[in-house]
Motif scaffolding. Sequence first.
Motif, PDB file in Angstrom:
ATOM      1  N   MET A 255      52.251  36.093  31.110  1.00  0.00           N
ATOM      2  CA  MET A 255      51.362  36.293  32.830  1.00  0.00           C
ATOM      3  C   MET A 255      52.031  35.268  33.167  1.00  0.00           C
ATOM      4  N   LEU A 259      52.762  36.808  37.531  1.00  0.00           N
ATOM      5  CA  LEU A 259      51.977  35.673  38.944  1.00  0.00           C
ATOM      6  C   LEU A 259      53.170  35.508  39.768  1.00  0.00           C
ATOM      7  N   ASN A 262      54.123  40.178  40.956  1.00  0.00           N
ATOM      8  CA  ASN A 262      52.759  41.271  42.129  1.00  0.00           C
ATOM      9  C   ASN A 262      52.017  40.232  42.922  1.00  0.00           C
ATOM     10  N   LYS A 264      49.228  38.013  45.109  1.00  0.00           N
ATOM     11  CA  LYS A 264      49.172  36.815  44.720  1.00  0.00           C
ATOM     12  C   LYS A 264      47.035  37.296  45.137  1.00  0.00           C
ATOM     13  N   LYS A 267      41.396  35.907  42.721  1.00  0.00           N
ATOM     14  CA  LYS A 267      41.032  36.248  40.662  1.00  0.00           C
ATOM     15  C   LYS A 267      42.511  36.588  40.283  1.00  0.00           C
ATOM     16  N   LYS A 268      43.507  36.886  39.686  1.00  0.00           N
ATOM     17  CA  LYS A 268      44.662  36.911  39.630  1.00  0.00           C
ATOM     18  C   LYS A 268      44.641  35.137  38.463  1.00  0.00           C
ATOM     19  N   TYR A 272      44.455  33.220  35.557  1.00  0.00           N
ATOM     20  CA  TYR A 272      45.728  32.565  34.435  1.00  0.00           C
ATOM     21  C   TYR A 272      45.031  30.826  34.444  1.00  0.00           C
TER      22      TYR A 272
END
Lengths: 761, 340
Positions: A255, A259, A262, A264, A267-268, A272
Amino acid sequence: MGKRKVGALEKVDIDLATLQYKIRRDPKSYEDNFLQQWGQYESQREVFLVSPATATHEYTKSFHDLVDLIAHVSDCYREHAQSFPDDLKAILLQHHEVLHPELREKMVGSLVLLKRKDVIDSSRLLTTLFPILVSSPSKSLRALLFQKIVGDLRNSNSKSTNHPLNRTIQTVLFNLVTGDRTSPKAIWAVKLTRELWKRQIWTDAKTVEVMKEACLSDNEKVVAGATRFFLGGDKEREELEDESSDDEAIDLQKMKHQLGINKKSKKKAHAYRKAVGKLHKQERAKSKPHPLNFSAFHLLHDPQGFAEQLFQKHLQNTSRSNRLNLENKLLVLQLVTRLVGLHKLTVVPLYSWFVKYLTPRQESVTSVLASLAQATHNLVPPDCLEPLVQKIANEFVSEAAAAEVAAAGLNAIREICARQPLAMQDTLLQDLVQYRKSKDKGVMMAAKGLLSLYREVAAEMLAKKDRGKDATMGLRSGEVKQRRFGEEEAGGIEGLELLEKWKEEQRKLKRAEKGLPEDGGEKKEEGGGEEVEDDGFNSSDWDVESVDSDDSGGWIAVSHSEDEEEEESKPAPKKRKTKGGKEDEDDSEDEDEDEEDAKLDAEIQRISKLATTTILTPADLQKLQELRMEARLSQTLGGSKNRAQRKLEEALARHAEDGLTAEQIEAPAKLRKTTKEERVAMAKENKPDRNEHKSTQAIRRSKNAAEGKSTSNKEKARQKNFLMTLNKAKQKQKRSLVQTRNVLRGHLDRAKRGGRRGNNG
Amino acid sequence: MGSSTKKKKEKAKDFQKPKFKVGKAKAKPSNFTDTSFKAKSIVMGQQNLSTEAPETSAQFRHSLSLASNSRSEKQRKEALANLTTQVASGNNPVGTATLLARLLPLISDPCGPVRTQLLKLFRQLPGDEVRNHAERCIMYVRAGMTHLSVDISNDALSALEWLLDVAEDEIVSCPGGWAKTLSSFCALMGWSVSATGGWSAAPKGGSLKTKDAQSRVRQLAILAKFLTAGLEAEAVATRNPNAHWDGMYRVPRVPQPFAYLNLFGSRRDEEAEMYIDNESRQRVFGRRFLILFSRGVEHTKKEGGAVGRSASALEQSLKDGMAGFEPSSAVDPQDLLDLW
């Protein structure tokens, strides 16, 4: 007349869904509308109750919708819709058999919804649903009800255990089971209890009591279900727990990596953070002490009475009316014998009951043998077992019997004798041990097992040549003794002497640091009594962590009060006195023996002193565990002095916990892991189908053609028309050296490039 | 050589992939005839050679089943029309009871023409036979009255009007016929809740239904009629000198002569109770509905116009009905029952 302006709300021909939405948003203003619908519901209910079975489709549909609406909004108008739950309950209870299935489901759903909205309480809901579950002939309804009941019980126990509700339901189930012993309805009690046990919602003795009563039912299905619960319920529970624990393994590393790559987004980042939180939670849950779950066997009240009743009712009783079939009988037998073995019960008629089942022709005899072994423990009178062992030996173990039969018989005998060595006679044993020369591997291994068992437990019963070195030496030195009936080994704390030794060493080290002589300190301490020890005990050694850091403060060190100390120190002198008395008696014997005895006594004294004069702190216990592990490790590394014994102990421990299965009796019969058919199938795997005799090449070619693939270049070259190749072949003969060189060079070049259409120009 | 290439081609043909086209096939023209099959003969599933039409009773039953069960509204309507003509010509092979039992649920039929046709049919039924089924009829009428759709409730009111025409006494005195119908009216008019102050999203007047004046007028008129039927003093029955002996020796001529004893039914509450005489009806009305109704009427009168006029007519009938009523100070038996 001009067109009248109408409000937006007035224009729409309102339907129930809209009304529901509006009511939920503003219950006070729409009270009138609700009352109108309530009136509609009342009149429709009236019409409906005139003939619930023959109501038309439309009527059922509209009634269904109304019930839905009112169930959803009735929490807003509790005073108006007071009678609604009762109405539903009455309709369901009276007409559940004839109601339209959809309507029925809606009503059940509505009741559950009312429970969720706290209009009715759980016990009211469950006392409505349960009678229907028990009496309904419809399978789908029963499935729905079962699901709803389990769900509701789960929900109401989710935050904290809802004891009053559980007690109510358990009482209902208990009454259902005990009320009419012949009725098959009790199967629902069994199912429900089993499900809740599996999910660890019910883990108490009362649950087990319900199942116990179900075991004593007259209905075969109920008996089978309840027996299976006892035999497999705990395993089921563990499996469910395992499943739930390892379902989501979060890969945090991955993850984090993603992170970084991809885009940022909030939501991500949130996801996390959540994953990290979850991981922490899981870790915390892992380090938490395991919830104490007693198995159903240990929660039984009066296992003796239960075992006797079960045995009398289902096994011994041969009246034609309630006789179980063999499969269920074996289940009950397993249960009875598990109980007998686990709780060391005495059910004397059980052993004579076995006699008629101990023939090789008996169906699933290995299971019977396993049960017999299970029913054996060291408190069973050997007189009961001797004829059984004799019979097994006579029926199963002979030259004439098949190898598997003999192996099974020998294994069964070994399992029985592992639990009660006194059940064997020496002549029989010496006979049986002869089978270790058998040509069949299974029989040979079984006989060897028996031999090694008796080398450990009662070597003098074996012929001298069979005893082996250890046993013979042990016998001579008097170390190995046959245990008498009912004799128990005096228990102690395993590894306590190791702890004692370690403490001594620590003390010496400390003294060495201080610069005092090691031995003197010891003497002084021995003379000085316990106060020095107590001091050490009162200080920082209490907590596990405090060995490293002193003020973790998890435990409060409570200082000894005087009288407590006195109480504790009392047993030790008493013991000393008795020991002293013993010594006096021993005075008349030889001197060297006396010395040995004294040494032994001193050691025993010291051990008992440690265990009885001090409280073992958690830190001590941890150290003890470590020392034990160490000792075990060094033992295994050091040599196989006691390996066989340990194996035996392990095996016995296993049996006490898990019970014995038929497979363990049969096991050596399955020495070959695969049957012949399996092996043939394995060999045939990945081989093409050979209907006619063909070469592998031909098969491959036809397979390729069938897949629409073309042939290889080699194949093409081989199949090229001879006349076409003729000219080239002629020219080849006539080529000059330069030409040949060019051709060869070209070939090499092409090979490097990767063909004529090579990939690098 | 030639033959080998031919063979190869033939073989290759087997492995060619057919190319599929995306999308639907072209639509067939409307006059397309499928000629892909051939048949030497055509077999009919069933064939009936009789020329006579089915007899009338069978036809009647068929249309009855169509009317009550058919999914198509047109079919229902036509079946009802057929039934109406049959009944009007005095041809009713199944009897009024069966007819009512099958057709009453149609009062809340979603289709308007079906309901009007149903009313026409009801009008054709003989009154004295309907009278015996008043309880069942009023039950379905109540269900229709409180229906969400305005049209259905209006048509249910028409059905109530018909019932009042043919079976006035039975309607108000059957079990549940008085109190329950009155509370249905309350719900219909929106009088059941005392208006509360404050802001609300609900339309004024409390009902979500469109309040066109016409249907309001109609509702008020029929309510007035119902109240008159219930509260007016009955005509005093002519004294029958043989009544005593008839009561002792003759079999009663009415269905369920002892219904008021409620020997076999479930226990009735205040709403479902039978109120046989107008005094008891007045008592119940006075206790439970009078305040609601008079407040509602006051409110409606203020609206004025046709609605106001019919409201005052209703007020008049209320006044007339409750004229002889004086609330008794004696203990009401109902209160005792409630206590119990």
